[in-house]
Write a protein that holds these residues in place. Structure first.
Motif, PDB file in Angstrom:
ATOM      1  N   LEU A  76      69.625 -46.168 -20.583  1.00 20.53           N
ATOM      2  CA  LEU A  76      68.360 -45.800 -21.233  1.00 20.53           C
ATOM      3  C   LEU A  76      68.385 -44.343 -21.713  1.00 20.53           C
ATOM      4  CD1 LEU A  76      65.831 -47.619 -18.873  1.00 20.53           C
ATOM      5  CD2 LEU A  76      66.553 -48.303 -21.170  1.00 20.53           C
ATOM      6  N   GLY A  77      69.073 -43.487 -20.964  1.00 24.37           N
ATOM      7  CA  GLY A  77      69.223 -42.085 -21.379  1.00 24.37           C
ATOM      8  C   GLY A  77      70.008 -41.961 -22.680  1.00 24.37           C
ATOM      9  N   VAL A 116      56.140 -38.763 -26.038  1.00 19.58           N
ATOM     10  CA  VAL A 116      55.649 -39.402 -24.806  1.00 19.58           C
ATOM     11  C   VAL A 116      55.392 -40.877 -25.067  1.00 19.58           C
ATOM     12  CG1 VAL A 116      53.814 -39.428 -23.074  1.00 19.58           C
ATOM     13  CG2 VAL A 116      54.592 -37.251 -24.020  1.00 19.58           C
ATOM     14  N   ILE A 117      56.049 -41.715 -24.248  1.00 20.50           N
ATOM     15  CA  ILE A 117      55.789 -43.160 -24.369  1.00 20.50           C
ATOM     16  C   ILE A 117      55.015 -43.682 -23.159  1.00 20.50           C
ATOM     17  CG2 ILE A 117      57.713 -43.639 -25.919  1.00 20.50           C
ATOM     18  CD1 ILE A 117      59.247 -44.707 -23.463  1.00 20.50           C
ATOM     19  N   ARG A 118      55.025 -42.899 -22.066  1.00 20.98           N
ATOM     20  CA  ARG A 118      54.195 -43.245 -20.907  1.00 20.98           C
ATOM     21  C   ARG A 118      53.802 -41.956 -20.182  1.00 20.98           C
ATOM     22  NH1 ARG A 118      55.931 -47.270 -16.058  1.00 20.98           N
ATOM     23  NH2 ARG A 118      56.639 -45.377 -15.035  1.00 20.98           N
ATOM     24  N   LEU A 157      65.786 -42.070 -23.753  1.00 19.04           N
ATOM     25  CA  LEU A 157      64.726 -42.075 -22.740  1.00 19.04           C
ATOM     26  C   LEU A 157      64.972 -40.963 -21.725  1.00 19.04           C
ATOM     27  CD1 LEU A 157      62.236 -43.899 -21.851  1.00 19.04           C
ATOM     28  CD2 LEU A 157      63.803 -44.788 -20.131  1.00 19.04           C
ATOM     29  N   LYS A 158      63.916 -40.195 -21.411  1.00 21.22           N
ATOM     30  CA  LYS A 158      64.021 -39.127 -20.406  1.00 21.22           C
ATOM     31  C   LYS A 158      62.836 -39.218 -19.453  1.00 21.22           C
ATOM     32  CE  LYS A 158      66.367 -35.720 -23.285  1.00 21.22           C
ATOM     33  NZ  LYS A 158      66.219 -34.454 -24.010  1.00 21.22           N
ATOM     34  N   GLU A 159      63.116 -38.914 -18.174  1.00 23.58           N
ATOM     35  CA  GLU A 159      62.052 -38.858 -17.169  1.00 23.58           C
ATOM     36  C   GLU A 159      61.361 -37.510 -17.257  1.00 23.58           C
ATOM     37  OE1 GLU A 159      63.317 -39.406 -13.165  1.00 23.58           O
ATOM     38  OE2 GLU A 159      64.093 -41.424 -13.539  1.00 23.58           O
ATOM     39  N   TYR A 199      57.526 -40.940 -19.048  1.00 21.15           N
ATOM     40  CA  TYR A 199      58.776 -40.984 -19.812  1.00 21.15           C
ATOM     41  C   TYR A 199      58.540 -40.535 -21.249  1.00 21.15           C
ATOM     42  CZ  TYR A 199      60.860 -43.646 -15.986  1.00 21.15           C
ATOM     43  OH  TYR A 199      61.343 -44.036 -14.754  1.00 21.15           O
ATOM     44  N   THR A 200      59.586 -39.915 -21.816  1.00 19.81           N
ATOM     45  CA  THR A 200      59.584 -39.578 -23.246  1.00 19.81           C
ATOM     46  C   THR A 200      60.757 -40.295 -23.903  1.00 19.81           C
ATOM     47  OG1 THR A 200      60.955 -37.621 -22.897  1.00 19.81           O
ATOM     48  CG2 THR A 200      58.577 -37.293 -22.889  1.00 19.81           C
ATOM     49  N   LEU A 201      60.539 -40.714 -25.122  1.00 17.23           N
ATOM     50  CA  LEU A 201      61.603 -41.334 -25.905  1.00 17.23           C
ATOM     51  C   LEU A 201      61.817 -40.464 -27.132  1.00 17.23           C
ATOM     52  CD1 LEU A 201      63.535 -43.751 -26.305  1.00 17.23           C
ATOM     53  CD2 LEU A 201      61.703 -44.868 -27.585  1.00 17.23           C
TER      54      LEU A 201
END
Length: 200
Positions: A139-140, A190-192, A144-146, A184-186
């Motif tokens: 996912l990274g 920000v996606i969440r 995708l990043k936490e 999370y950011t994509l």
């Protein structure tokens, strides 16, 4: 005798003159008829050769309508083709991510089989951790990043406050004390939002 000769001569001249006059009249009539015929032909030619302004406008209108109908048909075909392409793209837009996640799914199936036969918890726990790391790496790679929230100041653009709790120290007031759900950011969007507990 001379008088008779003169009369005959006179009659002959009159007859000749009448014939000449008749011939001249016939020639004039023929010439006039030809002239009239030529004028009629010329008028007819002018009528067919040079269309009126109304006919020109009708032709232009017919051509404009034809162009309009062709353009409309082309646009309609383009619109249908674009809609079809979008639908096909929408159906397969997540294909690359799903294909990348298939090995993780295989690993989970292997882990389940291993758990059925496992007698110790430690190897199972290690296997699950390896699968989780593999999933995070895939996912990274897709962007995708936490988010790291605990200890940071509360930001409404990144966090969603679930509740407030009294802060143990003054420096923790207005900061994130705990994280209930990671954000999370994509690709830096920000996606969440992170669901957090804020110190008050």
């Amino acid at each position: 005798m001379k008088f008779n000769d003169m009369l005959k001569k006179k009659k002959k001249e009159n007859t000749d003159n009448t014939e000449n006059i008749n011939e001249v009249d016939n020639e004039q009539l023929q010439n006039e008829g030809q002239d009239n015929a030529q004028e009629t032909e010329a008028t007819a030619t002018e009528t067919t050769a040079a269309p009126t302004a109304e006919e020109k406008l009708k032709d232009e209108l017919a051509q404009a309508n034809d162009k309009y109908l062709r353009l409309y048909a082309e646009f309609d075909n383009f619109r249908r083709r674009t809609i079809k392409e979008r639908e096909e793209a929408r159906k397969t837009e997540g294909k690359d991510v799903i294909v990348a996640l298939l090995p993780v799914l295989d690993d989970f199936e292997r882990a389940q089989r291993a758990m059925d036969k496992a007698t110790e918890v430690a190897p199972v726990k290690e296997g699950v951790t390896l699968i989780q790391n593999k999933l995070k790496n895939i996912l990274g790679q897709k962007g995708l990043k936490e988010m790291t929230s605990i200890g940071n100041a509360f930001d409404a653009d990144l966090h969603e406050a679930i509740t407030n709790i009294p802060a143990p120290t003054d420096d923790l007031k207005g900061k994130v004390m705990d994280e209930m759900e990671k954000g999370y950011t994509l690709n830096d969007k920000v996606i969440r939002f992170a669901k957090v507990v804020v110190g008050a």
